[in-house]
Write a protein that holds these residues in place. Structure first.
Motif, PDB file in Angstrom:
ATOM      1  N   ILE A 196       9.785   7.669  -2.506  1.00 37.43           N
ATOM      2  CA  ILE A 196       9.324   6.807  -1.412  1.00 37.43           C
ATOM      3  C   ILE A 196       8.204   7.504  -0.641  1.00 37.43           C
ATOM      4  O   ILE A 196       7.161   6.898  -0.340  1.00 37.43           O
ATOM      5  N   PHE A 197       8.401   8.784  -0.339  1.00 38.47           N
ATOM      6  CA  PHE A 197       7.367   9.525   0.388  1.00 38.47           C
ATOM      7  C   PHE A 197       6.080   9.610  -0.429  1.00 38.47           C
ATOM      8  O   PHE A 197       4.976   9.466   0.104  1.00 38.47           O
ATOM      9  N   PHE A 198       6.228   9.868  -1.729  1.00 37.14           N
ATOM     10  CA  PHE A 198       5.043   9.961  -2.598  1.00 37.14           C
ATOM     11  C   PHE A 198       4.273   8.644  -2.565  1.00 37.14           C
ATOM     12  O   PHE A 198       3.046   8.627  -2.426  1.00 37.14           O
ATOM     13  N   GLY A 199       4.996   7.530  -2.713  1.00 42.00           N
ATOM     14  CA  GLY A 199       4.352   6.223  -2.700  1.00 42.00           C
ATOM     15  C   GLY A 199       3.656   5.936  -1.386  1.00 42.00           C
ATOM     16  O   GLY A 199       2.541   5.407  -1.367  1.00 42.00           O
ATOM     17  N   LEU A 200       4.287   6.304  -0.267  1.00 37.44           N
ATOM     18  CA  LEU A 200       3.681   6.067   1.041  1.00 37.44           C
ATOM     19  C   LEU A 200       2.464   6.957   1.271  1.00 37.44           C
ATOM     20  O   LEU A 200       1.539   6.581   2.002  1.00 37.44           O
ATOM     21  N   CYS A 201       2.451   8.142   0.671  1.00 36.81           N
ATOM     22  CA  CYS A 201       1.293   9.030   0.803  1.00 36.81           C
ATOM     23  C   CYS A 201       0.093   8.488   0.028  1.00 36.81           C
ATOM     24  O   CYS A 201      -1.051   8.623   0.459  1.00 36.81           O
ATOM     25  N   ALA A 207      -3.253   0.273  -7.463  1.00 36.21           N
ATOM     26  CA  ALA A 207      -4.074   0.547  -8.649  1.00 36.21           C
ATOM     27  C   ALA A 207      -3.943   2.004  -9.069  1.00 36.21           C
ATOM     28  O   ALA A 207      -3.867   2.312 -10.267  1.00 36.21           O
ATOM     29  N   TYR A 208      -3.903   2.895  -8.092  1.00 37.88           N
ATOM     30  CA  TYR A 208      -3.694   4.310  -8.412  1.00 37.88           C
ATOM     31  C   TYR A 208      -2.320   4.516  -9.048  1.00 37.88           C
ATOM     32  O   TYR A 208      -2.161   5.343  -9.962  1.00 37.88           O
ATOM     33  N   GLY A 209      -1.327   3.783  -8.564  1.00 38.47           N
ATOM     34  CA  GLY A 209       0.011   3.871  -9.155  1.00 38.47           C
ATOM     35  C   GLY A 209       0.025   3.409 -10.594  1.00 38.47           C
ATOM     36  O   GLY A 209       0.693   4.017 -11.449  1.00 38.47           O
ATOM     37  N   VAL A 210      -0.717   2.334 -10.895  1.00 34.89           N
ATOM     38  CA  VAL A 210      -0.807   1.839 -12.283  1.00 34.89           C
ATOM     39  C   VAL A 210      -1.436   2.903 -13.179  1.00 34.89           C
ATOM     40  O   VAL A 210      -0.934   3.201 -14.269  1.00 34.89           O
ATOM     41  N   GLY A 252       4.574   6.904  -9.864  1.00 36.70           N
ATOM     42  CA  GLY A 252       3.545   5.881 -10.046  1.00 36.70           C
ATOM     43  C   GLY A 252       4.086   4.485  -9.806  1.00 36.70           C
ATOM     44  O   GLY A 252       3.430   3.646  -9.171  1.00 36.70           O
ATOM     45  N   LEU A 253       5.298   4.229 -10.302  1.00 39.48           N
ATOM     46  CA  LEU A 253       5.911   2.913 -10.094  1.00 39.48           C
ATOM     47  C   LEU A 253       6.150   2.644  -8.609  1.00 39.48           C
ATOM     48  O   LEU A 253       5.882   1.537  -8.115  1.00 39.48           O
ATOM     49  N   PHE A 254       6.648   3.634  -7.900  1.00 42.66           N
ATOM     50  CA  PHE A 254       6.880   3.453  -6.465  1.00 42.66           C
ATOM     51  C   PHE A 254       5.561   3.342  -5.699  1.00 42.66           C
ATOM     52  O   PHE A 254       5.498   2.678  -4.661  1.00 42.66           O
ATOM     53  N   THR A 255       4.522   4.001  -6.220  1.00 44.34           N
ATOM     54  CA  THR A 255       3.203   3.876  -5.594  1.00 44.34           C
ATOM     55  C   THR A 255       2.675   2.453  -5.744  1.00 44.34           C
ATOM     56  O   THR A 255       2.013   1.928  -4.836  1.00 44.34           O
ATOM     57  N   ILE A 256       2.961   1.813  -6.869  1.00 48.84           N
ATOM     58  CA  ILE A 256       2.558   0.411  -7.066  1.00 48.84           C
ATOM     59  C   ILE A 256       3.205  -0.471  -5.997  1.00 48.84           C
ATOM     60  O   ILE A 256       2.541  -1.312  -5.378  1.00 48.84           O
ATOM     61  N   ILE A 257       4.493  -0.256  -5.768  1.00 47.90           N
ATOM     62  CA  ILE A 257       5.204  -1.047  -4.748  1.00 47.90           C
ATOM     63  C   ILE A 257       4.634  -0.769  -3.364  1.00 47.90           C
ATOM     64  O   ILE A 257       4.326  -1.699  -2.595  1.00 47.90           O
ATOM     65  N   ALA A 258       4.467   0.536  -3.043  1.00 53.67           N
ATOM     66  CA  ALA A 258       3.939   0.905  -1.721  1.00 53.67           C
ATOM     67  C   ALA A 258       2.525   0.362  -1.531  1.00 53.67           C
ATOM     68  O   ALA A 258       2.168  -0.114  -0.446  1.00 53.67           O
ATOM     69  N   GLY A 259       1.730   0.427  -2.598  1.00 50.87           N
ATOM     70  CA  GLY A 259       0.364  -0.082  -2.507  1.00 50.87           C
ATOM     71  C   GLY A 259       0.322  -1.586  -2.330  1.00 50.87           C
ATOM     72  O   GLY A 259      -0.504  -2.114  -1.563  1.00 50.87           O
ATOM     73  N   ALA A 260       1.213  -2.289  -3.029  1.00 52.57           N
ATOM     74  CA  ALA A 260       1.232  -3.757  -2.940  1.00 52.57           C
ATOM     75  C   ALA A 260       1.609  -4.218  -1.528  1.00 52.57           C
ATOM     76  O   ALA A 260       0.978  -5.125  -0.975  1.00 52.57           O
ATOM     77  N   ILE A 261       2.605  -3.575  -0.920  1.00 52.71           N
ATOM     78  CA  ILE A 261       3.049  -4.034   0.406  1.00 52.71           C
ATOM     79  C   ILE A 261       2.109  -3.580   1.525  1.00 52.71           C
ATOM     80  O   ILE A 261       2.192  -4.084   2.644  1.00 52.71           O
ATOM     81  N   ILE A 312      -3.827 -13.451  -3.432  1.00 52.79           N
ATOM     82  CA  ILE A 312      -2.645 -12.803  -4.039  1.00 52.79           C
ATOM     83  C   ILE A 312      -2.342 -11.507  -3.306  1.00 52.79           C
ATOM     84  O   ILE A 312      -1.178 -11.211  -2.988  1.00 52.79           O
ATOM     85  N   ARG A 313      -3.393 -10.716  -3.040  1.00 47.17           N
ATOM     86  CA  ARG A 313      -3.199  -9.447  -2.329  1.00 47.17           C
ATOM     87  C   ARG A 313      -2.580  -9.680  -0.963  1.00 47.17           C
ATOM     88  O   ARG A 313      -1.649  -8.971  -0.553  1.00 47.17           O
ATOM     89  N   LYS A 314      -3.052 -10.695  -0.242  1.00 48.07           N
ATOM     90  CA  LYS A 314      -2.552 -10.952   1.107  1.00 48.07           C
ATOM     91  C   LYS A 314      -1.106 -11.421   1.111  1.00 48.07           C
ATOM     92  O   LYS A 314      -0.351 -11.125   2.038  1.00 48.07           O
ATOM     93  N   LYS A 315      -0.721 -12.144   0.057  1.00 46.86           N
ATOM     94  CA  LYS A 315       0.668 -12.614  -0.017  1.00 46.86           C
ATOM     95  C   LYS A 315       1.648 -11.460  -0.169  1.00 46.86           C
ATOM     96  O   LYS A 315       2.803 -11.539   0.270  1.00 46.86           O
ATOM     97  N   LEU A 316       1.207 -10.398  -0.815  1.00 43.89           N
ATOM     98  CA  LEU A 316       2.090  -9.250  -1.068  1.00 43.89           C
ATOM     99  C   LEU A 316       2.164  -8.294   0.117  1.00 43.89           C
ATOM    100  O   LEU A 316       3.075  -7.468   0.205  1.00 43.89           O
ATOM    101  N   ILE A 317       1.196  -8.376   1.023  1.00 44.76           N
ATOM    102  CA  ILE A 317       1.119  -7.404   2.119  1.00 44.76           C
ATOM    103  C   ILE A 317       2.223  -7.644   3.150  1.00 44.76           C
ATOM    104  O   ILE A 317       2.430  -8.764   3.605  1.00 44.76           O
ATOM    105  N   LEU A 318       2.915  -6.572   3.502  1.00 38.47           N
ATOM    106  CA  LEU A 318       3.853  -6.603   4.627  1.00 38.47           C
ATOM    107  C   LEU A 318       3.183  -6.090   5.891  1.00 38.47           C
ATOM    108  O   LEU A 318       3.456  -6.565   6.988  1.00 38.47           O
TER     109      LEU A 318
END
Length: 660
Positions: free
Chosen positions: A365-370, A375-378, A408-417, A438-444
C-alpha cells in the motif's frame, strides 16, 4: 506462515562413509552442518592438500573462463550487466558437456590458444618497439652493419632537444668526431655521431651533460628502410596468425566456455563439501556430523540416509532452551516475496514472530501511494513478469521480481484512484481527451488538488500500523507468559492512543460528538492507568508516580512516528508533479515543425522512464524505512541468522527444473 520449527540432527557412522554421506547431504540441501570442537577429534591429514588441489584447479578453470570470455561472444543482453545469467542445464546435459570437453582435449586447446596469443602479442609488441626505435633513422641509405664494422670508429645513434643541438655540435666537433643530422622534429633532433674510438669516454661525458639519448641498434644489420619493411611484414604475418586463432576461438570457444562453467561449479561444490569435513568430528574409525534441519525435512533426510547407508545412527532432538537455531521462513505465495524486505533488515530470532506477513500489506500500500501512477504500475508489473520468465537465475533470487510485480499491481490501483496515468496524459494531450471521462470516473481524490486528503490517509495508515506493531508485541508477551508487560506496556498504550485519537475526532467530526463525554473520560482513565503502571519497576511511591507521569512523554514519540508517514504524501506528489512537468515539456517542444515530434517522443519516453526509475526506487526505500524504523521498532527483536544448509550452488549454472 511462520518461522519453521528446527531440529538438531546427529549422524554417527563409519569413517569410510563420511565423504559419501556428506555428498548425499549436499544433494538433499537440508542440513546446516555445525562445527563441533572436541579434544579427541582426529584431524584428516589429507584434507589440507585436497583443498589446496581443488583451489588450484578452480583458479586454473577461472583463468580459462576469463580468457574465453574476452574473445567469445556470449550473446548477453543489457540485463546481464545487472543480473548475470546462469546456464540452465539438466544432469544429462552436464554430463554430455563434460564428456565433449574431455574428448576435445578442452584444457589443452584453451591453453594452446592462450599461449599462442600471448606469444603473438609479445612478438608484436617487441617488433613495434623495434619499429619505433628504427623509424627516426629510416632515411639512412647505408647498412647499419657496415658502419658498425669500423675498427677505430665508434658510431652513436642519438636524440636530443633542438635548443641545445647547435652548441652540442660545436663542442663535439672539437674532437676527432663528426655529427650528422638525420631527422628534425618540432622538439627533438635525431642524429648520428661518428668518433675516433680513443675519445669515446669524452664523447659519453658530453652526451651526459647535454642529456643526449642514445639508441642501441646492434640487433639490426641492413638498411633501415629494408629493416622496417621486414618488421612490418612480420607484424602483418603475426596479425594474420592471430586472426586465424581468434576465428577458431569464435567457432569452438562458446561450447568450451559452457563446459568450463559446468566443470567450475562441480569443483566449487566439491570444495564446499570438503570444507565441511573440517566441521565433522573424526576418530580412528567413526565420524560425527551434527547440525540443523527443518522439522518438515526430518522424514526425507532419515529415509534417504537410511536407504543409502546401513550402518548410520541418526538422532534428532528439539533445540535446548539456551540454543539459538538458524531461522528458516515459510510463507504463502503472496507473502513470500516480502521476505526480501525482512532479509534486508535482519532475521527474527526463534522466540518471536516472522514479521513478513504483517509488513506485506502495509508495504504494498505504501509503495503504491508513493508511486501513484497507474501507467507506471502497468510497466512495472509487465517488466517484472518478463524478467521473471526470461532471466536464468535461482528461484529464490527471483523473489524481488515477484515483489515488484505485486507492488506494480497495487500501484495501478493507487494510480487509478488518484488519477495518475503518465501524470495527466489524457488532460495534457487533446488527442487522448476521449480517455478523460474514464479517468475521472475512477478518481477518488486528486493529490495535486486535494493534498490534505492524501495526508490524512497517510497518517491514518501510519497510526494503524503502529497500533498493529504494539498488538503484535502484546501477543508475543502473552505467549511468553509476560502478562503484566502485555497489559501495562502494550494494551494500555493501545487503548490510550485509540482513545486519544477518538477524542480528537469527536472535536472535529459532528457524528462523533454525542460520545465525546465518554471518550474524554475513557482517555482520562487510560491516562491514570499509564501513570499508575509505567513506573511499577521503581521502589518508592514517589518514583513510581513521577516515572508514570514521565512515560506520558512517549506520546510525542508516537506522534513523531505517525508524522513520519507524511513522506507518503511527499513522494506521491513528487511522482505526479514530475510526470506533469514532463508532459508540459512535450507539449512545448512538439510545436516545433518536424523536429518537435521527435523531441517530444524522446522527452516523453526519457522523462517518464527517469520518473519511474527514480520514484520506484524511492518508493521501495521509503516503504522499507517505515517498516524498519516505525513498525519494527514496536515489536521486532531480531538477532536471528538465516538457515544456510550444505547444498549444491552454481556460480555459472543452475538446475534446469529450477526455471521451469
Amino acid at each position: 506462515m511462520a518461522i519453521l520449527p528446527m531440529l538438531r540432527l546427529h549422524i554417527v557412522g563409519h569413517k569410510s562413509e563420511e565423504e559419501d554421506v556428506l555428498e548425499v547431504l549436499q544433494e538433499l540441501g537440508a542440513l546446516e552442518v555445525e562445527r563441533i570442537n572436541l579434544e579427541n577429534s582426529i584431524p584428516l591429514d589429507f584434507l589440507p592438500s585436497k583443498l589446496s588441489d581443488l583451489s588450484k584447479e578452480l583458479s586454473r578453470i577461472k583463468t580459462d573462463i576469463n580468457f574465453l570470455k574476452g574473445y567469445v561472444n556470449t550473446g548477453g543482453s543489457i540485463i546481464d550487466l545487472f543480473v548475470p545469467q546462469k546456464l540452465s542445464l539438466s544432469d544429462d546435459e552436464r554430463d554430455k558437456s563434460i564428456r565433449e570437453f574431455n574428448d576435445n582435449k578442452g584444457y589443452e586447446t584453451i591453453e594452446a590458444w592462450q599461449s599462442s596469443l600471448e606469444e603473438i602479442k609479445t612478438s608484436i609488441n617487441n617488433l613495434m618497439q623495434d619499429r619505433e626505435l628504427l623509424h627516426p633513422f629510416e632515411s639512412l641509405n647505408f647498412s647499419i652493419r657496415d658502419i658498425k664494422g669500423f675498427k677505430l670508429t665508434d658510431v652513436f645513434f642519438c636524440q636530443m632537444r633542438n635548443a641545445d643541438f647547435q652548441k652540442f655540435t660545436e663542442e663535439i666537433e672539437v674532437l676527432p668526431a663528426v655529427v650528422s643530422r638525420v631527422l628534425q622534429l618540432p622538439q627533438y633532433t635525431f642524429f648520428i655521431v661518428a668518433s675516433h674510438r680513443e675519445v669515446a669516454g669524452e664523447i659519453r661525458g658530453i652526451f651526459s651533460r647535454y642529456n643526449v639519448t642514445t639508441f642501441n641498434l646492434d640487433k639490426f644489420y641492413g638498411i633501415p628502410r629494408e629493416e622496417l619493411s621486414r618488421i612490418n611484414s612480420r607484424i602483418e604475418g603475426l596479425k594474420r596468425k592471430e586472426e586465424e586463432i581468434l576465428r577458431e576461438i569464435g567457432k569452438n570457444g562458446d561450447k568450451l566456455l559452457k563446459s568450463l562453467y559446468v566443470i567450475y561449479d562441480i569443483y566449487q561444490n566439491d570444495y564446499t563439501r570438503y570444507e565441511h569435513l573440517n566441521k565433522v568430528v573424526h576418530t580412528d574409525s567413526m565420524f560425527l556430523i551434527t547440525g540443523w534441519i527443518r522439522e518438515k525435512d526430518k522424514k526425507t533426510v532419515e529415509e534417504t540416509l537410511e536407504r543409502g547407508f546401513k550402518d548410520l545412527y541418526l538422532v534428532t532432538a528439539k533445540p535446548e532452551p539456551d540454543e539459538e537455531p538458524p531461522i528458516a521462513l515459510e510463507n504463502n505465495s503472496f507473502v513470500s516475496p516480502f521476505e526480501v524486505v525482512t532479509g534486508i533488515y535482519g532475521f527474527p530470532n526463534s522466540r518471536e514472530f516472522d514479521p513478513t506477513p504483517f509488513l506485506a500489506p502495509f508495504f504494498v500500500i505504501f509503495f503504491g501511494l508513493c508511486l501513484t501512477d497507474a501507467a507506471y504500475g502497468v510497466i512495472l508489473s509487465i517488466l517484472s513478469v518478463y524478467l521473471y520468465r526470461n532471466i536464468s537465475i535461482e528461484k529464490h533470487r527471483k523473489k524481488l521480481l515477484q515483489l515488484l510485480f505485486i507492488c506494480g499491481l497495487f500501484t495501478i490501483i493507487a494510480g487509478a484512484i488518484t488519477g495518475g496515468w503518465f501524470g495527466n496524459i489524457s488532460e495534457a494531450f487533446s488527442f487522448l481527451s476521449f480517455l478523460e471521462p474514464i479517468r475521472k470516473k475512477l478518481i477518488l481524490f486528486d493529490p495535486l488538488k486535494d493534498p490534505i486528503t492524501f495526508l490524512v490517509i497517510s497518517l491514518v495508515l501510519g497510526f494503524i500500523q503502529i497500533i498493529v506493531g504494539l498488538f503484535i508485541k502484546m501477543i508475543l508477551n502473552v505467549e511468553r507468559g509476560q502478562y503484566k508487560e502485555a497489559i501495562f506496556d502494550q494494551l494500555f498504550w493501545i487503548l490510550f492512543l485509540l482513545s486519544l485519537v477518538f477524542t480528537a475526532g469527536t472535536l472535529i467530526l459532528e457524528p462523533l460528538k454525542p460520545v465525546s463525554t465518554f471518550s474524554t473520560y475513557f482517555t482520562i482513565v487510560m491516562t491514570m492507568a499509564l501513570i499508575a503502571t509505567q513506573g511499577r519497576h521503581q521502589k518508592s511511591i514517589f518514583l513510581k508516580i513521577t516515572s508514570g507521569l514521565g512515560s506520558l512523554y512517549s506520546v510525542i514519540s508516537y506522534l513523531s512516528d505517525v508524522l513520519s508517514y507524511s513522506r507518503l504524501l511527499a513522494l506521491g506528489l513528487a511522482t505526479g508533479v514530475i510526470a506533469t512537468v514532463v508532459n508540459e515539456l512535450v507539449k512545448t517542444f512538439s510545436g516545433i515543425p518536424v523536429l518537435g515530434v521527435i523531441l517530444g517522443v524522446v522527452i516523453f519516453i526519457g522523462g517518464h522512464i527517469f520518473n519511474l526509475v527514480i520514484n520506484a526506487f524511492g518508493a521501495f526505500v521509503h516503504s522499507s524505512r517505515l517498516q524498519f524504523v516505525e513498525f519494527f521498532g514496536k515489536f521486532f527483536e531480531g538477532g536471528g541468522r538465516e538457515f544456510n544448509p550444505l547444498k549444491k550452488m552454481g556460480t555459472y549454472t543452475i538446475e534446469k527444473e529450477v526455471t521451469e
